[in-house]
Write an enzyme that holds these catalytic residues in place. Structure first.
Site, mmCIF file in Angstrom:
data_model
loop_
_atom_site.group_PDB
_atom_site.id
_atom_site.type_symbol
_atom_site.label_atom_id
_atom_site.label_comp_id
_atom_site.label_asym_id
_atom_site.label_seq_id
_atom_site.Cartn_x
_atom_site.Cartn_y
_atom_site.Cartn_z
ATOM 1 N N HIS A 1 0.822 -1.206 0.000
ATOM 2 C CA HIS A 1 0.000 0.000 0.000
ATOM 3 C C HIS A 1 0.856 1.255 0.000
ATOM 4 C CE1 HIS A 1 -2.902 -3.050 1.422
ATOM 5 N NE2 HIS A 1 -3.589 -2.438 0.488
ATOM 6 N N CYS B 1 -7.952 -2.803 -15.065
ATOM 7 C CA CYS B 1 -7.233 -2.101 -14.013
ATOM 8 C C CYS B 1 -6.000 -2.948 -13.731
ATOM 9 C CB CYS B 1 -8.109 -1.882 -12.775
ATOM 10 S SG CYS B 1 -8.765 -3.372 -12.046
ATOM 11 N N ASP C 1 -3.523 -10.066 -10.426
ATOM 12 C CA ASP C 1 -3.859 -11.414 -9.978
ATOM 13 C C ASP C 1 -4.038 -12.371 -11.153
ATOM 14 O OD1 ASP C 1 -3.603 -11.250 -7.284
ATOM 15 O OD2 ASP C 1 -5.694 -10.744 -6.884
ATOM 16 N N GLU D 1 -10.144 -11.762 -12.611
ATOM 17 C CA GLU D 1 -8.739 -11.889 -12.217
ATOM 18 C C GLU D 1 -8.363 -13.320 -11.863
ATOM 19 O OE1 GLU D 1 -7.966 -9.458 -8.769
ATOM 20 O OE2 GLU D 1 -9.934 -9.842 -7.930
#
Lengths: 582, 103
Positions: A191, A506, A459, A435
């Site tokens: 993050h 994304c 992923d 994903e």
């Protein structure tokens, strides 16, 4: 001069003085003191050392009484160390002879010894360095007392060096003074890394232990493009990086001129660019770069920050801030996408002993097994949807039954709100991340049951190639250019076209300008990218026609290994945008 | 500086994790009870046996051979007191110190 390599997570070059953050956020205020106050500075150091010894003695008593003598012995040893006349002597000498501030001198001496231990090549002794860091922290705490300075009170430019920065610490970095940062731990998808990109701060993470070599105040170069940290650079290196820095700055200024331009190809086809965000504060950069909305609003931070589950109101307030920033434009909120292993204490019991977390209880699977928590988030999303064009997206869907269950719970929550007479949007658009390879393969079936798809390439690549890219031993297998990924994306795009639902991408592939032409050529008209990549991607879009992109996609089909496709795309990008972006 | 010949002997570290904090402290505390100068040699490095910092950074690992040297009036007693620590592998009241630190 010392050069360290880490993982480049946010591009740019920065040069400035080091600010070392201990685990407790200590900061060495100054390196040198005036000669005429040396005596009082030495006294101040001696008092702090004595206070540290008293503190350790207290811990020793407590540990002996509560845990047993052998635990008390650990603190007794710490005390013996703190009382060692040699240690105090070394520090005092630095203060007297070099006019070092007590803080700097203490930090330097203890870090040098810790550094020696770390470099012995013996794991056990390397860990003993922590005992020295611990003592350093204690002395600093007594020295700085109430004067302990924090990151939020900066008044001059610095480069922040830390073992780790929490997402909230990163988000709160004062951009006016923090030029760049580097941490010992962390990976590309942490993050903190995501936030660095969003803040536009050059950053290198995962450098490994290096803080023991730095006390604060040294000149540091951070190269966020190549993942390099230089401590105490020589003149030649400094000069070289100054040139690179200036070149990057002018490239950035050139890119900024694209901000007001509409994102469309040269033949006038609009490519919607959305922002991927995690924190509400990231919307500013999205707005500034001309994003058409938020294509991925990650909500994990809400669960990680407080150490406990967020309330419905906390969810609602975080969502509201983002929705207000994009009136009338889409905001796609993704429900909790966390591995159980990252979860706060409230969930700890669920996760004990999972050997394979990426294939285990995480993301949608986790929320489907924790309905009260899931419903809290869905209630907040449904309520927030009354304020704008909000959409909900479920992550890690692997079977149709899971999707149906999630949708059923969403409907259930909507009915509850209806009965309670609470304002919400019952017709909220519902989508899913594609994903997991099973979802890509069955995309045609899934497309009948959702309003939109968003392809999560990170992923998808990890699961398709069965490779953890954070593992250096196998990360070379991880590539967005693998032909298997290309085919899966194509399949998903075809399915969405067949069922007339929108699809976007994304994940990091869409943020990399290398793949922009390919994705447009495959038929994608919506890309959700990290805020600091919007302009780079837009630059490619502005330079290409759709037939050109289709030609690139058609030729891409002929490559059977990732390396070849990647170099083909690199060549095409160079033709489209001869000026390197970085 | 004492000009007398040192009393000296060699010992081997048998602690699993080497000469870590707790045993180092025992050496320091024992040596400090004597007036004799007390030093420990590992390879070509010689450290002050009464300094915790020195012993810690000596990083004597499991299997390391150390030469203990004492000079001064009560050198013989100092030497045998420290040697005794190595002989009982730094156990306190018969309890091994290996376990405590491993936790």
């Amino acid at each position: 001069m010392e050069t360290r390599r880490g993982i480049a997570v946010s591009p740019g070059v920065a040069i400035g003085p080091a600010l070392v953050m201990g685990n407790e956020g200590f900061r060495i205020p100054q390196q040198l003191v005036r000669v005429d106050i040396l005596d009082s500075e030495v006294q101040r150091f001696r008092a702090a050392l004595a206070a540290a010894v008293t503190e350790i003695a207290l811990h020793e008593q407590l540990a002996s009484a509560r845990l047993g003598k052998e635990y008390g012995a650990i603190f007794a040893a710490h005390r013996q160390l703190a009382e060692d006349p040699k240690l105090g002597g070394e520090i005092e000498t630095l203060i007297r002879e070099k006019c070092y501030s007590p803080e700097y001198a203490a930090s330097r001496v203890l870090r040098q010894h810790a550094h020696t231990l770390q470099n012995l090549g013996d794991r056990y002794f390397a860990e003993r360095a922590n005992d020295l860091f611990d003592l350093e922290k204690k002395i600093l705490r007594h020295l700085l007392g109430e004067r302990r300075e924090e990151l939020s009170h900066l008044n001059a430019p610095v480069i922040v060096l830390a073992h780790n920065l929490t997402p909230s610490e990163t988000a709160n970095l004062d951009k006016q003074f923090v030029l760049a940062f580097s941490t010992e731990v962390g990976g590309k998808s942490s993050h903190t890394a995501i936030l660095a990109g969003a803040l536009g701060l050059p950053a290198v993470v995962g450098v490994g232990p290096f803080l023991s070599a730095v006390s604060g105040g040294e000149t540091i170069i951070i190269d966020g493009h190549d993942g390099v940290v230089v401590i105490d650079p020589d003149e030649e290196t400094l000069a070289r990086y100054r040139v690179t820095g200036a070149r990057q700055k002018s490239a950035a200024i050139r890119l900024r001129s694209l901000e007001p331009l509409k994102s469309q190809t040269r033949d006038g086809v609009e490519i919607k660019l959305y922002g991927n965000i995690e924190f509400p504060s990231e919307v500013d950069l999205c707005l500034q770069s001309g994003a058409s909305g938020i294509g991925l609003y990650r909500t994990e931070f809400l669960y990680l920050e407080g150490g406990q589950e967020p309330t419905e109101q906390q969810h609602y307030e975080a969502y509201t801030r983002v929705i207000r920033a994009f009136p009338g434009q889409p905001v796609v909120i993704r429900t909790l996408d966390l591995g159980a292993e990252k979860f706060p204490q409230s969930m700890q019991q669920v996760i004990e002993g999972t050997p394979n977390p990426t294939l285990g209880l995480r993301s949608l699977r986790l929320t489907l097994q924790n309905l009260p928590m899931f419903k809290t988030q869905l209630r907040a999303i449904l309520r927030a949807a009354a304020l704008g064009d909000v959409r909900v997206m479920f992550p890690l869907v692997s079977t149709l039954l899971e999707l149906r269950q999630a949708k059923w719970i969403l409907a259930d929550v909507g009915e509850d709100l209806q009965e309670e007479g609470i304002d919400h949007n019952p017709r909220l658009k519902t989508g899913m991340m594609v994903e997991v390879p099973s979802a890509a393969i069955l995309a045609d079936e899934f497309a009948r049951e959702v309003d939109f798809f968003s392809i999560g390439t990170n992923d998808l690549i990890q699961y398709t190639l069965a490779v953890d890219r954070a593992n250096p031993a196998v990360s070379n297998l991880y590539s967005s250019a693998d032909p298997s990924i290309y085919r899966l994306i194509r399949q998903v795009v075809d399915a969405s076209r067949h069922r007339s639902i929108p699809v976007s991408v994304c994940g990091q592939m869409s943020s990399d300008p290398l793949y922009t032409a390919l994705l447009i050529g495959m038929g994608l008209r919506e890309l959700s990218v990290s805020p600091n990549s919007i302009l780079e991607v837009k630059q490619v879009i502005l330079n290409i026609t759709t037939p050109q992109a289709e030609e690139i996609a058609a030729r891409a089909e002929m490559f059977d290994v990732a390396r070849d496709l990647e170099s083909f795309l690199r060549g095409e990008l160079h033709k489209l945008c001869p000026e390197p972006v970085n | 500086m004492s000009s007398t010949e040192p009393h000296a002997t060699e010992v081997v570290v048998r602690l699993t994790n080497g000469l870590h904090l707790a045993p180092a402290m025992q050496i320091v505390r024992t040596a400090q009870q004597f007036r004799a100068e007390f030093s420990i040699r590992k390879g070509d490095r010689v450290v002050d046996g009464k300094s915790m910092l020195d012993l810690m950074t000596l990083a004597a690992e499991h299997g390391a051979t150390l030469r203990l040297e004492a000079r001064g009036a009560d050198a013989a007693d100092a030497l045998s007191a420290v040697e005794a620590l190595f002989e009982r592998n730094f156990a306190i009241d018969g309890v091994s110190v290996d376990r405590a630190i491993a936790d």
